[in-house]
Write an enzyme that holds these catalytic residues in place. Structure first.
Site, PDB file in Angstrom:
ATOM      1  N   GLY A   6       0.839  -1.207   0.000  1.00 28.41           N
ATOM      2  CA  GLY A   6       0.000   0.000   0.000  1.00 28.41           C
ATOM      3  C   GLY A   6       0.871   1.253   0.000  1.00 28.41           C
ATOM      4  N   ASP A 123       0.212   2.454   9.421  1.00 25.37           N
ATOM      5  CA  ASP A 123      -0.328   1.749  10.598  1.00 25.37           C
ATOM      6  C   ASP A 123       0.619   1.796  11.808  1.00 25.37           C
ATOM      7  OD1 ASP A 123      -2.340   1.029   8.834  1.00 25.37           O
ATOM      8  OD2 ASP A 123      -1.478  -0.941   8.410  1.00 25.37           O
ATOM      9  N   MET A 165      -8.048   3.890   9.843  1.00 27.14           N
ATOM     10  CA  MET A 165      -7.343   2.675   9.422  1.00 27.14           C
ATOM     11  C   MET A 165      -6.404   2.182  10.523  1.00 27.14           C
ATOM     12  SD  MET A 165      -6.414   3.194   5.416  1.00 27.14           S
ATOM     13  CE  MET A 165      -7.592   2.719   4.152  1.00 27.14           C
ATOM     14  N   GLU A 217     -10.302   0.407  12.526  1.00 29.43           N
ATOM     15  CA  GLU A 217     -11.006  -0.540  11.648  1.00 29.43           C
ATOM     16  C   GLU A 217     -10.917  -1.988  12.132  1.00 29.43           C
ATOM     17  OE1 GLU A 217      -9.176  -0.312   7.763  1.00 29.43           O
ATOM     18  OE2 GLU A 217      -7.222  -0.953   8.495  1.00 29.43           O
ATOM     19  N   GLN A 269      -6.678   8.964   4.445  1.00 25.53           N
ATOM     20  CA  GLN A 269      -5.571   8.954   5.413  1.00 25.53           C
ATOM     21  C   GLN A 269      -4.229   8.640   4.760  1.00 25.53           C
ATOM     22  OE1 GLN A 269      -7.264   6.769   9.215  1.00 25.53           O
ATOM     23  NE2 GLN A 269      -8.468   6.280   7.418  1.00 25.53           N
ATOM     24  N   ARG A 270      -4.255   8.110   3.547  1.00 30.49           N
ATOM     25  CA  ARG A 270      -2.991   7.752   2.882  1.00 30.49           C
ATOM     26  C   ARG A 270      -2.626   8.713   1.762  1.00 30.49           C
ATOM     27  NH1 ARG A 270      -3.681   1.586   1.947  1.00 30.49           N
ATOM     28  NH2 ARG A 270      -3.325   2.159  -0.214  1.00 30.49           N
TER      29      ARG A 270
HETATM   30  O1  F6P Z   1      -1.563  -1.030   5.746  1.00 30.36           O
HETATM   31  C1  F6P Z   1      -2.036   0.209   5.343  1.00 30.36           C
HETATM   32  C2  F6P Z   1      -3.524   0.172   5.108  1.00 30.36           C
HETATM   33  O2  F6P Z   1      -3.952   1.465   4.726  1.00 30.36           O
HETATM   34  C3  F6P Z   1      -4.347  -0.349   6.278  1.00 30.36           C
HETATM   35  O3  F6P Z   1      -4.511   0.596   7.300  1.00 30.36           O
HETATM   36  C4  F6P Z   1      -5.618  -0.753   5.574  1.00 30.36           C
HETATM   37  O4  F6P Z   1      -6.306  -1.764   6.282  1.00 30.36           O
HETATM   38  C5  F6P Z   1      -5.103  -1.278   4.260  1.00 30.36           C
HETATM   39  O5  F6P Z   1      -3.814  -0.715   4.042  1.00 30.36           O
HETATM   40  C6  F6P Z   1      -5.984  -0.939   3.085  1.00 30.36           C
HETATM   41  O6  F6P Z   1      -5.439  -1.551   1.954  1.00 30.36           O
HETATM   42  P1  F6P Z   1      -5.943  -1.269   0.467  1.00 30.36           P
HETATM   43  O7  F6P Z   1      -5.334   0.025   0.019  1.00 30.36           O
HETATM   44  O8  F6P Z   1      -5.422  -2.420  -0.308  1.00 30.36           O
HETATM   45  O9  F6P Z   1      -7.436  -1.189   0.493  1.00 30.36           O
END
Ligand code: F6P
Length: 337
Positions: A6, A123, A165, A217, A269-270
């Site tokens: 991710g 995370d 997350m 989550e 959040q990302r």
């Molecule tokens: O590990 C980072 C994260 O953003 C987690 O917090 C979340 O559960 C997961 O990746 C989501 O993954 P994806 O982008 O594959 O939906």
């Protein structure tokens, strides 16, 4: 270098740190590998110069692209060896989270490949480093979102449940919840009953507050045996967590009689620019990783200990998950309700 798993704010700053320090201090040259292990398996690489990393420290995402391709897929290590030899690569710097670093550690141990790691994840669940970059950005975005939700909650005298997350750990929930003054923070590490959640919400309302509940989550509510995963499986067959806030909100409304709404922050959040803290940490990680590569310390990664950047074994980072310790829960919960 490659980015895998991710994405995470700060990846581009790592890439910039690697290239600039490598060229300036060591006279190294670089190729970027597209989309993580996929690029190394399929020979999808391109030469990188100082120009390619210009102005990158504040940019979100990754200019290299990413994927969840497993390093042992499609020809695996044998195929990688060919690509490494074809381009005369002396080292691979793999920037990634738990899955990437586990794969990289195995490639070093079992195949003797020359790999250095850089730990990343919003995370903050990796051991062997105090913090990972991306976490500070995620907690800051979540804090700002909670602040915004609070004002509308206050106008309507509502309770707000905000899902963040974190997969199996509660670091983002704990930090964003504490920063925003949440009335309850729910984390996978610490189960609580509905009665307790209802008591915290009611007590906040009785003091004239709009109750704010922050839930990670991965939290498992009473009455459920497993985490809520409303979106099926990811490409690696792992459950995609998410949806717990939608289960909690009606239950809280039922137990307390307070109108309650749910918000899932998700990939917000990302995305976007890293915070100053994350830009500095990721730049330092990148610069340290290139030094480790020059020193040929295969199997190690850049890591934060206090305020120092040191070397740690990649295998130690993935050996066990870094859970929120009980002392942090005991400290935080005094302020709930
Ligand atoms: O590990 C980072 C994260 O953003 C987690 O917090 C979340 O559960 C997961 O990746 C989501 O993954 P994806 O982008 O594959 O939906």
């Amino acid at each position: 270098m490659l980015t895998s798993g991710g994405d995470c704010p700060g990846l581009n700053a790592v890439i910039r740190g690697i290239v600039r320090k490598g060229i300036i201090a060591h006279g190294s040259s670089f190729v970027g590998i597209r989309d993580g292990w996929r690029g190394l398996l399929e020979d999808d690489v391109f030469e990188m110069s100082m120009l390619d990393v210009r102005g990158l420290s504040g940019r979100g995402g990754t200019i290299l692209g990413t994927s969840r391709t497993h390093p042992y897929e499609d020809g695996g290590p044998a195929q990688m060896r060919e690509v490494i030899a074809r381009h005369e690569l002396e080292a691979i710097i793999a920037i990634g989270g738990e899955g990437t670093l586990s794969g990289a550690a195995r490639l070093v141990r079992d195949e003797g490949l020359p790999i250095i790691g850089v730990p990343k994840t919003i995370d903050n669940d990796l051991d062997a480093t105090d913090y990972t970059f991306g976490f500070d950005t995620a907690q800051s975005i979540a804090t700002e979102a909670i602040d915004r939700l609070r004002t509308t909650a206050e106008s309507h005298h509502r309770c707000m449940v905000i899902e963040v997350m974190g997969r199996n750990v509660g670091w983002i929930a704990l930090h964003a919840g504490m920063a925003a003054g949440a009335h309850a923070i729910l984390m996978p590490e610490f189960p609580v009953t509905f009665e307790q959640i209802g008591a915290w919400v009611t007590s906040a309302r009785d003091r004239g507050r709009a109750p704010i509940v922050v839930v990670a989550e991965g939290f498992v509510p009473e009455g459920l045996d497993e985490q809520v995963a409303d979106h099926g499986l990811d490409s690696r067959g792992r459950v995609r967590l998410g949806g717990i806030a939608n289960r909690l909100a009606p239950r809280i409304e039922e137990v307390t009689g307070i109108e309650t709404r749910a918000t899932i922050l998700g990939h917000l959040q990302r995305g976007g620019s890293p915070t100053a803290y994350d830009r500095v940490l990721s730049t330092r990680f990148g610069m340290a990783a290139v030094d480790l590569a020059v020193e040929r310390r295969w199997g190690t990664m850049a890591s934060l200990k206090g305020t120092e950047i040191v070397a740690a074994r990649m295998s130690d980072a993935v050996h066990s998950i870094k859970y929120v310790p009980r002392s942090r829960w005991d400290e935080a919960r005094i302020l709930f309700g």
